[in-house]
Write an enzyme that holds these catalytic residues in place. Structure first.
Site, PDB file in Angstrom:
ATOM      1  N   GLY A 436       0.819  -1.206   0.000  1.00 52.79           N
ATOM      2  CA  GLY A 436       0.000   0.000   0.000  1.00 52.79           C
ATOM      3  C   GLY A 436       0.853   1.255   0.000  1.00 52.79           C
ATOM      4  N   GLY A 438       0.405   5.717   0.478  1.00 56.84           N
ATOM      5  CA  GLY A 438      -0.479   6.798   0.886  1.00 56.84           C
ATOM      6  C   GLY A 438       0.280   8.094   1.042  1.00 56.84           C
ATOM      7  N   GLY A 439      -0.451   9.126   1.402  1.00 59.95           N
ATOM      8  CA  GLY A 439       0.193  10.424   1.572  1.00 59.95           C
ATOM      9  C   GLY A 439       1.149  10.454   2.737  1.00 59.95           C
ATOM     10  N   GLN A 440       0.931   9.561   3.733  1.00 56.38           N
ATOM     11  CA  GLN A 440       1.790   9.559   4.916  1.00 56.38           C
ATOM     12  C   GLN A 440       3.003   8.651   4.772  1.00 56.38           C
ATOM     13  OE1 GLN A 440       1.090  11.657   7.426  1.00 56.38           O
ATOM     14  NE2 GLN A 440      -0.659  12.365   6.198  1.00 56.38           N
ATOM     15  N   GLY A 441       2.970   7.702   3.819  1.00 53.81           N
ATOM     16  CA  GLY A 441       4.117   6.804   3.674  1.00 53.81           C
ATOM     17  C   GLY A 441       3.780   5.569   2.872  1.00 53.81           C
ATOM     18  N   VAL A 443       3.507   1.200   2.887  1.00 53.50           N
ATOM     19  CA  VAL A 443       3.254   0.066   3.766  1.00 53.50           C
ATOM     20  C   VAL A 443       3.808  -1.200   3.103  1.00 53.50           C
ATOM     21  CG1 VAL A 443       1.525  -1.271   5.001  1.00 53.50           C
ATOM     22  CG2 VAL A 443       1.184   1.181   4.644  1.00 53.50           C
ATOM     23  N   LYS A 457       4.617   0.186   8.307  1.00 54.56           N
ATOM     24  CA  LYS A 457       4.414   1.493   7.675  1.00 54.56           C
ATOM     25  C   LYS A 457       5.662   2.331   7.824  1.00 54.56           C
ATOM     26  CE  LYS A 457       1.446   5.554   7.473  1.00 54.56           C
ATOM     27  NZ  LYS A 457       0.245   6.225   7.974  1.00 54.56           N
ATOM     28  N   ASP A 554      -8.591  11.095   9.110  1.00 54.95           N
ATOM     29  CA  ASP A 554      -8.493  10.762   7.673  1.00 54.95           C
ATOM     30  C   ASP A 554      -9.378   9.551   7.367  1.00 54.95           C
ATOM     31  OD1 ASP A 554      -7.689  10.995   5.046  1.00 54.95           O
ATOM     32  OD2 ASP A 554      -5.790   9.948   5.327  1.00 54.95           O
TER      33      ASP A 554
END
Length: 751
Positions: A436, A438-441, A443, A457, A554
């Site tokens: 995965g 995402g904007g945060q990092g 996975v 993550k 979020d």
């Protein structure tokens, strides 16, 4: 005498041991199918992962055996358009030779009329592809164009060839296709559907000696052209339909890649010396024996060591001193000689050996000196790395987190992992382990030493000013124990940006199941309501029962994971915050995902529990409509799901925006109540929105009523039950909770 007898006895025992090992190896190699499964159908061997009967094969590789023939005949995928008889199954390379009994043809029938038929084969729903290296399109006839068009995934492919001949005596008597009476062309890679059609070059004069044209996809090298095939009267019936012709298929184990397959308990590469190899398909793989081994990689002990030193005549691997090793061999020149031992005359006498002895001695001394310096350098680098890891650990709040864990009165399984543990678990953060983004990092999927599968993550950035707050929030999140919240197992602080370790949820995200075009199965209304209720209960737990309360920040369908039973798991707390203790705690930067963001939060920069309520309402809209929160490819009205919903509510067109499946599973009253709940959750003022606890209660009540609607056999009893008054809690403009908005649910017409 006694000593000689003991030596002879030891030699006999050693020979017996060698014989037993050889017999075991032969028995293992001979076992090609699972216990209790047939390994042959007629003259065709059926090695695992193929199999006949339930439990005997890997997904998609079932073989049926028709014993009514003599000898029996094997077939693959009898449910596809063209049933294919199996002639041979090969594991290396991964091929299946099948027999086809049809071809495209175009024959002159007199009076300027033709009798024609195209050839169509579709195996797109199977584990097979048409081999691009083992098959060719073959067209036969004079003034003929053979054309093949097919599909490789979403790509359309076309190719063809042409054949001309003015008269029969100008055509070679037979053999290769040279574009005189016969032509051939290659096909593209990854073809799983094709049709063959024929065209005429408008030379009707050839019909007197070549009235028919033929086209077929056939195994390369099988067809030998004959001038006798051009008249065409007997070719189709006696050579194609009567005896058939071979076509080669490539096969894979479908619906998974190697990293995904290795995490499954039924991983089919069973031999200890086997390796997994991804195919050219987006999802598919095969197994093969590692270098230096051969056999069946799908069987336990199926891959056996190759004895490269065994005599092989002129094809020997080593011509000099050969030593067989596990998975390889060593080939060296005899003592006192030098050269290339892999060549027949590669070793020759070394006349300079005496001269080289002092040089070798000096070289050894230099080697030990260099080795000593290298070891000293490694020690220095190891100490430097240790200092760096300690620096990051302290910088990322490791000492604070350890102190918080000691002072915490709540027992927890939360762990602080080392960088080495997570590096090993994720195969050095290999890109094939990514599950995965995402904007945060990013996975990664990984397996810890205790065999637990986890999600790691790797965050992109960390604000140093939030380290103390981050440390406290991490420990609090680790103490959350709710069946619908992904469990935080630990973290790693020895890196520049901290990494979090979560439990692994195997069935991807709600976003994937709603919006991925490759998802084959539908999602019933009851399942969607169940997912909505479980997600709402998780958020209600975070808001109302966690101590201190936690705001997710979020909420979106991509952050709701599903397990194998489609149980919802709220995840990704990268933007989560503890509930503010006073109204002065404002965010310096609004975070979240466009399409889900609370408009009040965007104006005030103050995240509240009602911000999560707004975002959850968008997720609920996705469940009902099957549409994305933002869809830029659609019309201007459909780009924002919230705007689209508000327009539908104003115009009384709610039923038109529902997903085609769910609109036939629920009644109008149910959808109207859910829509009214969503409308309240999307209120511009947060104080006018219900709490997540209230949302969960309303959804649970509606689901129970919907289930009772189907389960009650007596319509009067259903009218009675659904006619009861139910209440939900609303917030007045002052922010105080009141009990109002009583809703009456009755049975709609047409159920």
């Amino acid at each position: 005498m006694q000593r000689e007898f003991q030596m002879q006895h030891q030699v006999m025992v050693m020979k017996l041991h060698v014989l037993i090992v050889l017999l075991l190896g032969v028995a293992s190699a001979a076992n090609i199918s699972l216990p209790g499964c047939r390994d042959k159908c007629g003259d065709v061997s059926v090695p695992h992962p193929f199999g006949i009967g339930d439990g005997c094969y890997v997904e998609g590789l079932n073989v049926s055996c028709n014993d009514s023939f003599s000898p029996p005949r094997a077939f693959i995928n009898p449910d596809i358009n063209t049933q294919m008889q199996v002639l041979e199954i090969s594991l290396v390379p991964a091929n299946v030779r099948v027999l086809l009994e049809d071809a495209a043809y175009d024959c002159y029938a007199g009076n300027n009329n033709t009798d024609w038929s195209d050839m169509v084969i579709n195996i797109s729903a199977t584990a097979y592809l048409f081999s691009d290296t083992r098959n060719v399109l073959t067209a036969i006839g004079c003034a003929t164009v053979g054309y093949i068009e097919g599909q490789n995934g979403d790509d359309i492919y076309g190719s063809g060839c042409s054949s001309r001949c003015k008269k029969l005596d100008s055509v070679a008597s037979g053999g290769l296709c040279t574009r005189k009476g016969c032509c051939q062309t290659n096909i593209t890679t990854g073809l799983d559907y094709f049709y063959v059609t024929l065209g005429n070059l408008n030379h009707t004069d050839v019909w007197t000696y070549s009235p028919c044209s033929f086209g077929m996809l056939v195994e390369k090298g099988w067809y030998n052209f004959s001038v006798n095939d051009l008249p065409g009267q007997d070719f189709l019936n006696n050579r194609v339909k009567k005896t058939g012709y071979p076509v080669m298929l490539d096969w894979v184990i479908p619906n998974a890649s190697c990293p995904e397959a290795k995490r499954r308990p039924d991983y089919p590469c069973r031999s200890a010396n086997s390796v997994c190899q991804n195919s050219t398909r987006p999802q598919g793989y095969t197994c093969k024996c590692a270098q230096g081994y051969e056999g069946n990689p799908f069987m336990v002990n199926g891959c056996q060591d190759i004895d490269e030193c065994a005599p092989k005549g002129d094809n020997r691997t080593c011509f000099w001193e050969c030593t067989n090793l596990e998975g390889g061999y060593s080939c060296t020149c005899p003592r006192g000689t030098k050269g290339n031992a892999d060549e027949r005359h590669g070793c020759h006498k070394d006349d300079k050996m005496d001269f080289l002895k002092p040089v070798i001695g000096g070289g050894i001394g230099i080697f030990f000196l260099v080795a000593t310096c290298f070891l000293a350098y490694l020690g220095f680098e190891k100490n430097k790395l240790s200092r760096t890891k300690r620096k990051f650990f302290e910088q990322n709040g490791g000492l604070l987190l350890q102190q918080e864990m000691i002072n915490s009165h709540n027992p927890t399984t939360f762990r602080i992992y080392t960088r080495e543990e997570l590096t090993k678990a994720t195969n050095n953060f290999d890109k094939t382990s990514i599950i995965g983004r995402g904007g945060q990092g990013i996975v990664y999927g990984g397996v810890l030493e205790d065999k637990r599968t986890v999600a790691v993550k790797k965050s992109r950035i960390m604000d140093e000013s939030r380290l103390k707050e981050y440390t406290r929030e991490t420990l609090i999140l680790s103490q959350i124990n709710h069946k619908n919240v992904v469990k935080l197992l630990g973290c790693c602080l020895e890196v520049e940006v901290p990494m979090l370790v979560y439990e692994f949820i195997s069935n991807r995200t709600l976003f994937h199941h709603l919006h991925d075009v490759n998802v084959k199965w539908p999602m019933p209304l009851d399942t969607r309501l169940k997912i909505a209720i479980e997600s709402a209960q998780a958020l209600a737990y975070l808001h109302s029962w966690a101590s201190p309360p936690i705001l997710h920040g979020d909420v979106k369908s991509a952050n709701i994971l599903l397990d194998e039973q489609l149980t919802a798991k709220v995840s990704d707390f990268g933007t989560a915050k503890l509930a503010p203790t006073d109204e002065t705690q404002l965010a310096t930067l609004v975070q979240g995902t466009c399409g889900y963001l609370d408009p009040e939060y965007m104006q005030t920069c103050q995240l509240t529990d009602k911000s999560d309520v707004y975002s959850f309402a968008v997720v609920l809209l996705e469940l009902l409509t099957g549409k994305r929160a933002l869809y830029f490819e659609g019309s201007e009205e459909e780009r924002s799901l919230v705007f689209y919903f508000n327009s539908a509510m104003r115009e009384g067109k709610l039923f038109e925006i529902l997903d085609d499946q769910v609109k036939h599973e629920g009644d109008a009253e149910l959808f109207q109540e859910i829509a009214e709940l969503i409308d309240r959750c999307l209120s511009f003022k947060g104080v006018e929105r219900p709490t997540m606890k209230e949302v969960a209660e309303v959804l649970e009540r509606l689901r129970r009523l919907e289930q009772s609607l189907w389960s009650q056999p007596n319509s009067e009893e259903m009218d009675c039950e659904l006619g009861e008054t139910s209440s939900f809690t609303a917030a007045d403009t002052t922010g105080n909770h009141t009990m109002e908005g009583n809703a009456i649910v009755t049975i709609g017409e047409g159920r």
